[in-house]
Scaffold this active site. Sequence first.
Site, PDB file in Angstrom:
ATOM      1  N   GLU A  36       0.818  -1.204   0.000  1.00 20.21           N
ATOM      2  CA  GLU A  36       0.000   0.000   0.000  1.00 20.21           C
ATOM      3  C   GLU A  36       0.856   1.259   0.000  1.00 20.21           C
ATOM      4  O   GLU A  36       0.512   2.263  -0.654  1.00 20.21           O
ATOM      5  CB  GLU A  36      -0.928   0.013   1.229  1.00 20.21           C
ATOM      6  CG  GLU A  36      -1.911  -1.138   1.279  1.00 20.21           C
ATOM      7  CD  GLU A  36      -1.405  -2.336   2.063  1.00 20.21           C
ATOM      8  OE1 GLU A  36      -2.222  -2.971   2.743  1.00 20.21           O
ATOM      9  OE2 GLU A  36      -0.194  -2.637   1.987  1.00 20.21           O
TER      10      GLU A  36
ATOM     11  N   ALA B  85      16.901 -44.486  -7.411  1.00 17.68           N
ATOM     12  CA  ALA B  85      18.319 -44.766  -7.650  1.00 17.68           C
ATOM     13  C   ALA B  85      18.486 -46.254  -7.934  1.00 17.68           C
ATOM     14  O   ALA B  85      17.586 -47.072  -7.665  1.00 17.68           O
ATOM     15  CB  ALA B  85      19.167 -44.380  -6.426  1.00 17.68           C
TER      16      ALA B  85
ATOM     17  N   GLY C 137      16.114 -37.969   1.501  1.00 19.62           N
ATOM     18  CA  GLY C 137      16.042 -39.356   1.102  1.00 19.62           C
ATOM     19  C   GLY C 137      14.693 -39.976   1.403  1.00 19.62           C
ATOM     20  O   GLY C 137      13.805 -39.352   1.994  1.00 19.62           O
TER      21      GLY C 137
END
Length: 371
Positions: A58, A168, A305
């Site tokens: 503002e 993986a 992980g």
Amino acid sequence: MSLSPAVTDTIYMQRAIRLARKGRYSTSPNPRVGCVIVKNQKVVGEGYHIAAGGPHAEVHALKAAGANAQGATAYVTLEPCSHFGRTPPCAQALIKAKVARVVIAMQDPNPQVAGRGNKMLEEAGIEVVSGVLEAQAKALNPGFIKRMLTGLPYVRVKLGATQDGKTALANGQSKWITGAAARADVQDWRAQSCAVLTGRGTVSADDPSLLVRPEQWAQMGRDKELLKDLKQPLRVVLDRQAQLTPDFQMMQDGSPTLLISQKNYSEQNWPQSVSRTKLVADGQLKPILEHLAAKGINEVLVEAGATLAGAFVEQGLADELILYQADKLIGADGRNLLNHDALTRMEQVPVLSCVDRRQIGEDTRSIYRMS
């Protein structure tokens, strides 16, 4: 043909929301707010909140409007503040500027404001309209809203996997499952997060920086003007047994890192940028999130992980999952996306709601809300 007031309000509030989005990389711990001031169907001032401690939206808009603010309508994505913090109250600034009308998207969930700003404006004789594009305004600040209402930050868990859900090979090799475009896209999630959280195992195995990489961030076509206001996220590492040492990359780069453990760290040559906190949580993540929220952390990106990521899901503390999937297959011997306790009943299975799915380079990115 003149537009109805409702349509006009929607058009200018959309503009204010677009402005507020410009602050998504820099306002933490404050909310992202935009403001547009309109007089005689013409924009005479606009602005957005850039950084905590600096002028609010503002104030920027009123400064641009100058004397034209008198008798004008101000469109603000969040209820103007009514209290003195690091800056004076914006509701008072609007009153002083003699605006005639204020259109607000949503009430401020901050208990220090929560309707008081609207009341202050109304008591000064200013017309107040609330709830214009409220849902869009709430989407600007999921973390700020959740922190104010629950004392917890908004948590996104970032995941990358093959089509068969593997992260993986069995030997741990994972570079790279997803492509360069997906890795660049992650920079944007880091940039809008107050903190990036990981575990000791990830730090020990990968020695990551977890900072926003400007060169990758720019590859996604981000506005370079916003880059100068970028506020790097706090790195948070959960290291239960206090095993980490100062030798890792994130300890040495000068950007803030917070280590959270259940034991005291040994006295070593820790850089000033590394803070260490002892917090006994007994495997529970909620006390850790409460600690971060108390530090003003609105949004947390989990890059961890399978065990830690799985714990956030299992404990019901993940608000969103951001899943990048490559068109690859690893097979049963690969490492799983999430690890958690075995489920024995279908009603225990978390239900996901996909809110966005798109192609990012050669990979697919899906965003899921946890139900």
